[in-house]
Design an enzyme around this catalytic site. Structure first.
Site, PDB file in Angstrom:
ATOM      1  N   ASP A   1      -7.600   2.221   7.846  1.00  0.00           N
ATOM      2  CA  ASP A   1      -6.217   2.681   7.904  1.00  0.00           C
ATOM      3  C   ASP A   1      -6.072   3.638   9.078  1.00  0.00           C
ATOM      4  O   ASP A   1      -7.005   3.827   9.866  1.00  0.00           O
ATOM      5  CB  ASP A   1      -5.872   3.379   6.582  1.00  0.00           C
TER       6      ASP A   1
ATOM      7  N   GLU B   1       0.830  -1.205   0.000  1.00  0.00           N
ATOM      8  CA  GLU B   1       0.000   0.000   0.000  1.00  0.00           C
ATOM      9  C   GLU B   1       0.862   1.252   0.000  1.00  0.00           C
ATOM     10  O   GLU B   1       0.549   2.240  -0.668  1.00  0.00           O
ATOM     11  CB  GLU B   1      -0.926   0.000   1.228  1.00  0.00           C
TER      12      GLU B   1
ATOM     13  N   HIS C   1       4.402   7.297  10.063  1.00  0.00           N
ATOM     14  CA  HIS C   1       5.600   7.303   9.222  1.00  0.00           C
ATOM     15  C   HIS C   1       6.827   7.726  10.030  1.00  0.00           C
ATOM     16  O   HIS C   1       7.651   8.533   9.585  1.00  0.00           O
ATOM     17  CB  HIS C   1       5.420   8.181   7.985  1.00  0.00           C
TER      18      HIS C   1
END
Length: 361
Positions: free
Chosen positions: A236, A213, A324
């Site tokens: 998500d 993804e 992230h």
């Protein structure tokens, strides 16, 4: 640690950047298989996990997809002194990378490393004011030569994964871990099938762990072609805007205020009829929720919704801080409310409702 926390720990501890999802896929299969049909767990040809749970034979096919991969790094070169050069895999902000521990997964086992750069003490005053560029970073595994690094089992192409231990914080609803993006989506898919076990529902549900993804929603495309769903949900992480320095205009998500219903992202405009159904379901069942729009990011729904003749789709996200990076924080109740909401919606998606959503009558 209760059963749910043990599952979340196992999922987030698993190492798997795009193209290397075998370990998290194995964990997800272990947890989802007891709630799927007999022989109901398979993969597409690229490795996305697909678990089928039949409520009504020949009912509408509902896809609930979280992605297995996490952002990380790929080793591209070993220099003569044993330092590793790497390529980022998935989006990274350089300022969160330096001095962070990583695990290189090799054919001989895991190797510990740390991301380094030229010391600031030898930089000019002007250079010290600028963030270090990713191209100037390296991974130090304590080797003294290329040959020694290779003796550890390290080869170009090996994945390097952020290292962080799953942690329940002092506020026990706050959970700190690597890879929430998007092992929380995999957990939601597992728990949706868990909650539907033994229940009547007017459809066939597919809990999916997609691959790659973070580099283009690739597993969503292949798994959706495999399933040919009638309705698609991408699950998500979403952006949490509840930290210092975030303006009111940008403050879309707050931890503990419920899952986010995504109106828009860079990969899709959410299906209005499906969105309205989800909002009404949340309101009718007193399930807290928030709205989200992400003009700079996308989710698996972006590829699900353009499969075949088109699939009415919606993304539901869990607000998460510091995605992230090596460690992110989310709220357990947001995750649990996301599961509750999706299950309630699935129970309402009979043939007539799906037809009305699709054709507007």
């Amino acid at each position: 640690m209760d059963e749910k926390l043990q599952m979340l720990k196992a999922l987030t501890d698993a190492k798997g950047i795009p193209g290397n999802e075998a370990e998290p896929r194995k964990v997800m299969e272990q947890y989802i298989k007891p709630f799927a049909d007999n022989d109901g767990v398979t993969t597409d040809h690229l490795g996305s996990l697909i678990a089928k749970k039949t409520g009504k034979e020949n009912g509408p096919k509902i896809m609930v997809a979280g992605h297995l991969d996490e952002v990380g790094f790929m080793i591209t070169h070993i220099d003569d002194k044993g330092f590793l050069r790497f390529q980022t895999v998935g989006g990274w902000w350089s300022q969160v990378m330096l001095a962070q521990r990583v695990t290189i997964v090799t054919s001989k086992g895991d190797v510990t490393g740390v991301i380094g750069s030229k010391p600031p003490h030898v930089l000019s005053p002007e250079a010290r004011k600028k963030p270090v560029e990713i191209k100037d970073m390296f991974i130090d595994v304590g080797a003294t030569s290329k040959e020694e690094a290779e003796s550890f089992g390290i080869r170009p192409g090996d994945q390097a994964v952020p290292y962080f231990e799953f942690t329940v914080m002092d506020n026990e609803d706050m959970l700190l871990a690597k890879a929430w993006d998007n092992r929380i989506g995999c957990a939601i898919a597992i728990d949706v099938l868990r909650e539907l076990k033994g229940k009547d529902h007017p459809n066939v549900v597919y809990g999916v762990g997609t691959i790659q993804e973070e580099v283009g929603l690739r597993g969503a495309k292949t798994s959706a072609h495999y399933i040919q769903p009638d309705i698609g949900f991408g699950v998500d992480v979403g952006i949490a805007g509840d930290t210092p320095g975030t303006s009111e205009q940008d403050r879309h998500g707050t931890l503990g205020k419920g899952p986010q219903i995504v109106l828009y992202d860079a990969s899709m405009i959410s299906h209005k009829g499906l969105r309205d159904l989800v909002v009404k379901t949340a309101e009718d069942n007193d399930i807290p929720f928030q709205y989200e729009s992400m003009p700079g990011g996308g989710t698996d729904s972006g590829n699900i919704h353009v499969t075949a003749n088109g699939v009415p789709s919606l993304s539901i996200t869990v607000p998460t801080r510091y995605i992230h990076s090596h460690a992110a924080i989310l709220h357990r109740k947001d995750y649990e409310h996301a599961v509750e909401l999706i299950v309630k919606v699935i129970e309402a998606l009979d043939k007539d409702t799906v037809h009305r959503l699709t054709y507007g009558d």
